[in-house]
Scaffold this motif. Structure first.
Motif, short mmCIF file in Angstrom:
data_model
loop_
_atom_site.label_atom_id
_atom_site.label_comp_id
_atom_site.label_asym_id
_atom_site.label_seq_id
_atom_site.Cartn_x
_atom_site.Cartn_y
_atom_site.Cartn_z
N ALA A 32 39.69 -5.37 27.97
CA ALA A 32 39.74 -6.49 28.92
C ALA A 32 40.37 -6.08 30.24
N ALA A 33 41.25 -5.09 30.23
CA ALA A 33 41.93 -4.65 31.45
C ALA A 33 41.14 -3.60 32.23
N LEU A 34 40.11 -3.04 31.61
CA LEU A 34 39.35 -1.96 32.23
C LEU A 34 38.08 -2.46 32.90
N GLU A 35 37.65 -1.74 33.91
CA GLU A 35 36.39 -2.02 34.60
C GLU A 35 35.32 -1.17 33.91
N PRO A 36 34.36 -1.78 33.22
CA PRO A 36 33.41 -1.01 32.41
C PRO A 36 32.48 -0.11 33.22
N SER A 37 32.36 -0.33 34.52
CA SER A 37 31.47 0.52 35.31
C SER A 37 32.14 1.83 35.73
N ARG A 38 33.44 1.96 35.51
CA ARG A 38 34.15 3.19 35.88
C ARG A 38 34.04 4.22 34.75
N PRO A 39 34.12 5.51 35.09
CA PRO A 39 34.14 6.53 34.02
C PRO A 39 35.46 6.44 33.28
N LEU A 40 35.41 6.41 31.98
CA LEU A 40 36.63 6.25 31.18
C LEU A 40 36.85 7.48 30.31
N THR A 41 38.10 7.95 30.27
CA THR A 41 38.49 9.02 29.36
C THR A 41 39.59 8.46 28.48
N TRP A 42 39.36 8.47 27.17
CA TRP A 42 40.31 7.94 26.19
C TRP A 42 40.97 9.15 25.53
N ILE A 43 42.30 9.22 25.61
CA ILE A 43 43.04 10.37 25.11
C ILE A 43 43.99 9.92 24.01
N SER A 44 43.78 10.47 22.82
CA SER A 44 44.68 10.20 21.70
C SER A 44 45.25 11.53 21.24
N GLY A 45 46.29 11.98 21.92
CA GLY A 45 46.95 13.23 21.58
C GLY A 45 46.26 14.43 22.18
N PRO A 46 46.81 15.61 21.92
CA PRO A 46 46.18 16.84 22.41
C PRO A 46 44.80 17.00 21.77
N SER A 47 43.94 17.72 22.44
CA SER A 47 42.62 17.98 21.88
C SER A 47 42.77 18.76 20.58
N GLY A 87 47.80 2.22 28.59
CA GLY A 87 48.27 2.81 27.34
C GLY A 87 48.08 1.77 26.25
N ILE A 88 47.60 2.19 25.08
CA ILE A 88 47.33 1.26 23.98
C ILE A 88 48.35 1.50 22.87
N ALA A 89 49.18 0.50 22.61
CA ALA A 89 50.27 0.64 21.65
C ALA A 89 49.78 0.89 20.23
N GLU A 90 48.83 0.10 19.78
CA GLU A 90 48.40 0.18 18.38
C GLU A 90 47.82 1.54 18.02
N THR A 91 47.14 2.18 18.96
CA THR A 91 46.48 3.45 18.67
C THR A 91 47.15 4.65 19.31
N GLY A 92 48.12 4.44 20.19
CA GLY A 92 48.75 5.55 20.89
C GLY A 92 47.80 6.26 21.83
N THR A 93 46.87 5.51 22.39
CA THR A 93 45.83 6.08 23.24
C THR A 93 46.14 5.83 24.71
N ILE A 94 45.84 6.82 25.53
CA ILE A 94 45.95 6.70 26.98
C ILE A 94 44.52 6.62 27.51
N VAL A 95 44.30 5.71 28.44
CA VAL A 95 42.97 5.59 29.04
C VAL A 95 43.08 5.89 30.53
N LEU A 96 42.21 6.78 30.99
CA LEU A 96 42.10 7.08 32.41
C LEU A 96 40.78 6.51 32.90
#
Length: 196
Positions: free
Chosen positions: A156-171, A111-120
Motif C-alpha cells: 500500500a505504501a509503494l508505487e507499483p509503477s516503480r522498479p522494486l527490489t525486495w531484500i531479505s538478508g544477504p544474497s 522496511g517490513i517488520a513481519e518478514t525482515g524485508t527491505i524494499v527499494l
C-alpha cells in the motif's frame, strides 16, 4: 479463423450465461497496534544473518563510518543525502567497475517488520538497481518511520509503477546438498542501520 480462436470462441460462448464467481476475501491478520514494529523488523533482519543496529539521527554519521572498513572503496547514489567520506558517486558505473567496489551505501523506501524485508524503489538516495546488487557489502539506512507491519502495508505504501527490489538478508542460495553459498545473486553482506 485459427483453431485457437475457434476454441476460445466456444469457451466464451459457453461462459456467456455463467454467473460471476463470488469475490474471495483474502484473510489478513490485523497487526497488534501495541507491537513494536521497529524492534520486530530488527529481529527479523538479524534472523537472515544480516547485521542490524539502531541509532539516533545524530549518531548516524559515526555509525556509517564505523560500519565501513577503513580504506574500503564505497559507491553511493548521486542523490544520497548522507556524508560517506571517500565514497565515489555512481554516475552509471559499468558492472566491471562496480565489481571492484567493496561496499554501497543507500537508503530504503520501506522496511517490513513481519518478514525482515527491505524494499527499494530506487528513488531518492537509493540509486539504481545495479549498485545495490553488484558490490559485496550493502549498507542500507532505514528510518524507523519507514517500517511497516507486514507485506500488505508495504504494498500500500509503494508505487507499483516503480522498479522494486525486495531484500531479505544477504544474497544466498543452497545447492542440492543444502550447502549455503552467499553472494551469488547480490551482496554477501547486508548491514542495516535503523535510525530512530
Amino acid at each position: 479463423m485459427s483453431a485457437r480462436e475457434e476454441i476460445l470462441g466456444r469457451v466464451r460462448s459457453a461462459l456467456a450465461d455463467a454467473p460471476a464467481p463470488p469475490a474471495v476475501a483474502v484473510p489478513r491478520r490485523t497487526p497488534d497496534p501495541a507491537a513494536d514494529v521497529v524492534s520486530l523488523f530488527c529481529e527479523r533482519v538479524a534472523d537472515y544473518r544480516a547485521t542490524v543496529e539502531r541509532c539516533a539521527a545524530d549518531e548516524l554519521s559515526v555509525r556509517l563510518r564505523a560500519a565501513l572498513p577503513e580504506g574500503a572503496r564505497v559507491v553511493v547514489p548521486a542523490d544520497l543525502d548522507l556524508e560517506v567520506p571517500g565514497a565515489v558517486v555512481d554516475e552509471g558505473m559499468p558492472a566491471i567497475d562496480l565489481d571492484a567496489v567493496d561496499a554501497v551505501v543507500t537508503r530504503a523506501r520501506v522496511g517490513i517488520a513481519e518478514t525482515g524485508t527491505i524494499v527499494l524503489d530506487h528513488g531518492p538516495g537509493q540509486g539504481r538497481r545495479a549498485i545495490t546488487l553488484v558490490p559485496d557489502h550493502h549498507l542500507c539506512v532505514v528510518e524507523a518511520s519507514q517500517v511497516v507491519a507486514d507485506v500488505p502495508d508495504a504494498v500500500a505504501a509503494l508505487e507499483p509503477s516503480r522498479p522494486l527490489t525486495w531484500i531479505s538478508g544477504p544474497s544466498a542460495t543452497s545447492d542440492i546438498e543444502l550447502d549455503r553459498v552467499e553472494g551469488v545473486h547480490g551482496p554477501r553482506r547486508l548491514h542495516v542501520i535503523v535510525v530512530d
